[in-house]
Design a protein around this motif. Structure first.
Motif, short mmCIF file in Angstrom:
data_model
loop_
_atom_site.label_atom_id
_atom_site.label_comp_id
_atom_site.label_asym_id
_atom_site.label_seq_id
_atom_site.Cartn_x
_atom_site.Cartn_y
_atom_site.Cartn_z
N LEU A 427 0.88 -1.05 -0.05
CA LEU A 427 0.00 0.10 0.08
C LEU A 427 0.98 1.12 -0.03
N TYR A 428 1.82 1.20 0.73
CA TYR A 428 2.89 2.54 1.09
C TYR A 428 3.38 2.74 -0.50
N PHE A 429 4.03 1.66 -0.84
CA PHE A 429 4.58 1.76 -2.15
C PHE A 429 3.69 2.38 -3.41
N THR A 430 2.71 1.72 -3.36
CA THR A 430 1.53 2.16 -4.52
C THR A 430 1.22 3.31 -4.42
N ILE A 431 0.97 4.16 -3.12
CA ILE A 431 0.90 5.48 -3.10
C ILE A 431 1.91 6.47 -3.25
N TYR A 432 3.11 5.70 -2.91
CA TYR A 432 4.30 6.38 -3.07
C TYR A 432 4.51 6.64 -4.46
N ASP A 433 4.15 5.71 -5.39
CA ASP A 433 4.47 5.50 -6.82
C ASP A 433 3.43 6.45 -7.76
N ASP A 434 2.31 6.60 -7.19
CA ASP A 434 1.13 7.14 -7.60
C ASP A 434 0.35 8.02 -6.85
N PRO A 435 0.86 9.19 -6.23
CA PRO A 435 0.01 9.82 -5.20
C PRO A 435 -1.39 10.31 -5.67
N TYR A 436 -1.35 10.55 -6.95
CA TYR A 436 -2.81 11.19 -7.58
C TYR A 436 -3.95 10.32 -7.50
N SER A 437 -3.56 9.06 -7.30
CA SER A 437 -4.56 8.03 -6.94
C SER A 437 -5.41 8.41 -5.77
N LEU A 438 -4.74 9.10 -4.82
CA LEU A 438 -5.59 9.24 -3.56
C LEU A 438 -6.63 10.45 -3.87
N ILE A 439 -6.49 11.15 -4.82
CA ILE A 439 -7.62 12.03 -5.11
C ILE A 439 -8.70 11.45 -5.73
N TRP A 440 -8.61 10.33 -6.66
CA TRP A 440 -9.60 9.55 -7.11
C TRP A 440 -10.20 8.83 -6.05
N CYS A 441 -9.56 8.25 -5.33
CA CYS A 441 -10.06 7.61 -3.96
C CYS A 441 -10.96 8.33 -3.31
N ALA A 442 -10.72 9.53 -3.08
CA ALA A 442 -11.28 10.60 -2.18
C ALA A 442 -12.65 10.77 -2.85
N GLY A 443 -12.51 10.95 -4.34
CA GLY A 443 -13.67 11.33 -4.95
C GLY A 443 -14.75 10.16 -5.20
N LEU A 444 -14.24 8.97 -5.06
CA LEU A 444 -15.24 7.79 -5.07
C LEU A 444 -15.69 7.56 -3.78
N LEU A 445 -14.98 7.80 -2.66
CA LEU A 445 -15.35 7.58 -1.40
C LEU A 445 -16.62 8.78 -1.09
N GLY A 446 -16.52 9.82 -1.85
CA GLY A 446 -17.43 11.04 -1.60
C GLY A 446 -18.73 10.41 -2.04
N VAL A 447 -18.95 9.31 -2.94
CA VAL A 447 -20.34 8.88 -3.41
C VAL A 447 -21.11 8.30 -2.17
N GLY A 448 -20.32 7.82 -1.20
CA GLY A 448 -21.05 7.23 -0.09
C GLY A 448 -21.45 8.36 1.12
N LEU A 449 -21.14 9.35 1.02
CA LEU A 449 -21.45 10.52 1.83
C LEU A 449 -23.05 10.81 2.02
N VAL A 450 -23.51 10.76 0.66
CA VAL A 450 -25.11 10.74 0.76
C VAL A 450 -25.78 9.53 1.58
N LEU A 451 -25.28 8.47 1.29
CA LEU A 451 -25.74 7.49 1.95
C LEU A 451 -25.36 7.42 3.62
N PHE A 452 -24.35 8.05 4.08
CA PHE A 452 -24.21 8.12 5.35
C PHE A 452 -25.09 9.12 6.04
N LEU A 453 -25.22 10.27 5.22
CA LEU A 453 -26.48 11.19 5.77
C LEU A 453 -27.65 10.85 5.68
N ALA A 454 -27.95 9.99 4.70
CA ALA A 454 -29.50 9.58 4.80
C ALA A 454 -29.65 8.56 5.98
N GLU A 455 -28.74 7.55 6.16
CA GLU A 455 -28.77 6.58 7.40
C GLU A 455 -28.78 7.66 8.76
#
Length: 475
Positions: A427-455
């Motif tokens: 995990l550490y090496f993958t993030i180190y090698d491609d740090p921009y992937s974290l931006i995409w991870c954050a964007g996809l995780l944001g999809v779940g925010l609506v479900l969290f707020l709804a529940e």
């Protein structure tokens, strides 16, 4: 049978899902998902990172994944319910925000994988028929798999098993080519020990770690098996053998195919190819034309991608279903179709999210975003899943001594610590090698925010496990 007072919803009669998956079907379900499409599309990238000894990256990657699979096998035999990692974290820590984060991370990883595979499907489909737009092919592909899933889990798993035979047959062709090449006396076995340190990675250890990181997308998939626990016959006996056994067989196939490719084709050719296995069959070692072999492998690749994507789409609504029963996501996701017995609300939601991801990703790419959509989504999948794998191993260790009144599989403790360190290192090496992937991870995780707020704001505690819609379907 487990004590249903200690472990709620574990009794077969208390599950709304139909138990119809045998141990044999479960083995092929695991094998088909782990083999999947990764070996067809990623082997060149791994070869570029490591050199001729890239089989070592596959061997070590599968080892870490298999140890993680042992943790899943222990937990699924203690808690044979849908929801997988989300359920285990909820049992271990009792923290709803953390459980929800794991749930959304898994869904985001699964949906990113589905999107990546759908784009890859369209690319290979263009080799057979180039007329339809790639986005249309991807969307229709996802829609058809949603329909198959809606028809029923048994039909989905049987379809998975049949496609597994086809994709394994394609890999066997590569192995036969390698054996014939060796028998002809043309193989240089020295290449299997060569690790390239002249590129971006200046030491053998870093080169191998990079290869493991790049190849790990091909190792994932076993976690999906845990999410059909409520639909498996006798999960205590079926899961350890089918889950770990399927991963061991897949790992052996990966290593042998890697060796055959390295012995047959120059590593430089493999590294520069988007379809490295196709380079193997183009060597003219078998008495067939290049055109025939190209078409054959394009079809096999389409089947392999379909197989993997089918399992990811099977998994997504079942995660939502299981967590709805735990009151982590809105109870509407616990609805089961009265005839097909499929979690149809979660299925429609999952298909819509994957479709939206395809549309948005295509628009960004066409607007000059400068990304490889397949590669970026694959990296996002690996980052999210590695974090989940490490968390599941910690949950497994934390749950030792709890809910052990019934028989269950117990994973080797020292190996679990090795697996934990392995997952964190990759995990550490993958993030180190491609740090921009974290931006995409954050964007996809944001999809779940609506479900969290709804529940959080509108959900009612306890409604997920006994909704009127569920009760109305009981015989």
């Amino acid at each position: 049978m487990a004590d249903t007072e200690t472990i709620p919803h574990q009794d077969e009669d208390d599950s709304e899902l139909k138990r119809s998956i045998t141990g044999r079907l479960l083995f092929f379900y695991t094998l088909g998902d782990v083999l999947g499409s990764g070996i067809y599309v990623l082997i060149g990238l791994v070869a570029a990172a490591v050199g001729g000894a890239f089989w070592i990256a596959f061997a070590l990657g599968v080892t870490v994944a298999a140890i993680t699979g042992a943790a899943y096998a222990e937990l699924v035999t203690k808690y044979p319910q849908a929801a997988g990692a989300s359920l285990y974290v909820n049992k271990a820590f009792g923290n709803r925000p953390l459980t929800f984060l794991v749930t959304v991370s898994f869904l985001a990883a699964s949906m990113a994988a589905s999107g990546s595979l759908a784009v890859g499907f369209a690319s290979y489909f263009a080799e057979v028929w180039s007329a339809p737009p790639a986005l249309l092919v991807s969307l229709v592909f996802v829609a058809l798999l949603v329909v198959v899933n809606f028809i029923g889990i048994t039909e989905s798993v049987w379809m998975n098993m049949l496609m597994t035979f086809v994709e394994v047959a394609g890999l066997l062709i590569v192995l036969v080519i390698g054996i014939v090449h060796v028998a002809q006396g043309n193989a240089d076995f020295g290449v299997l020990t060569h690790i390239d340190t002249s590129g971006d990675y200046g030491s053998p250890a870093l080169a191998v770690l990079a290869g493991i990181s790049f190849s790990f997308f091909a190792m994932t998939g076993f976690e999906n098996t845990a999410n059909v626990a409520e639909e498996t016959i006798d999960p205590y006996k079926s899961f350890p053998r089918s889950l770990v056994g399927g991963m061991v067989v897949a790992g052996l196939v990966y290593v042998l195919v890697s060796m055959a490719a390295a012995l047959t084709v120059p590593v430089e050719t493999l590294a520069s190819s988007d379809a490295a296995l196709l380079e193997v069959v183009k060597q003219g070692i078998l008495p067939f034309s290049d055109e025939f072999m190209t078409t054959l492998f394009s079809v096999i690749a389409l089947i392999a991608i379909t197989n993997t994507t089918l399992v990811t789409i099977v998994t997504q609504p079942r995660v939502l279903y299981g967590m709805a029963r735990e009151d982590v996501v809105p109870g509407v996701f616990a609805k089961i179709h009265p005839v097909r017995r499929s979690p149809w609300v979660g299925l429609i939601f999952s298909g819509a999210v994957v479709g939206s991801l395809l549309v948005i990703g295509t628009l960004v790419t066409e607007a000059g975003g400068g990304i490889d959509l397949v590669g970026r989504l694959a990296t996002v999948t690996v980052v999210l899943l590695l974090a989940i794998y490490a968390t599941v191993i910690v949950a497994c260790l934390r749950l030792r001594g709890r809910d052990e009144e019934h028989p269950f599989f117990r994973a080797n403790t020292p190996l679990l610590f090795v697996g934990l360190l392995g997952n964190l290192a990759i995990l550490y090496f993958t993030i180190y090698d491609d740090p921009y992937s974290l931006i995409w991870c954050a964007g996809l995780l944001g999809v779940g925010l609506v479900l969290f707020l709804a529940e959080y704001f509108f959900g009612s505690k306890g409604t997920g496990t006994r909704t009127p819609d569920l009760d109305s379907t009981e015989a």
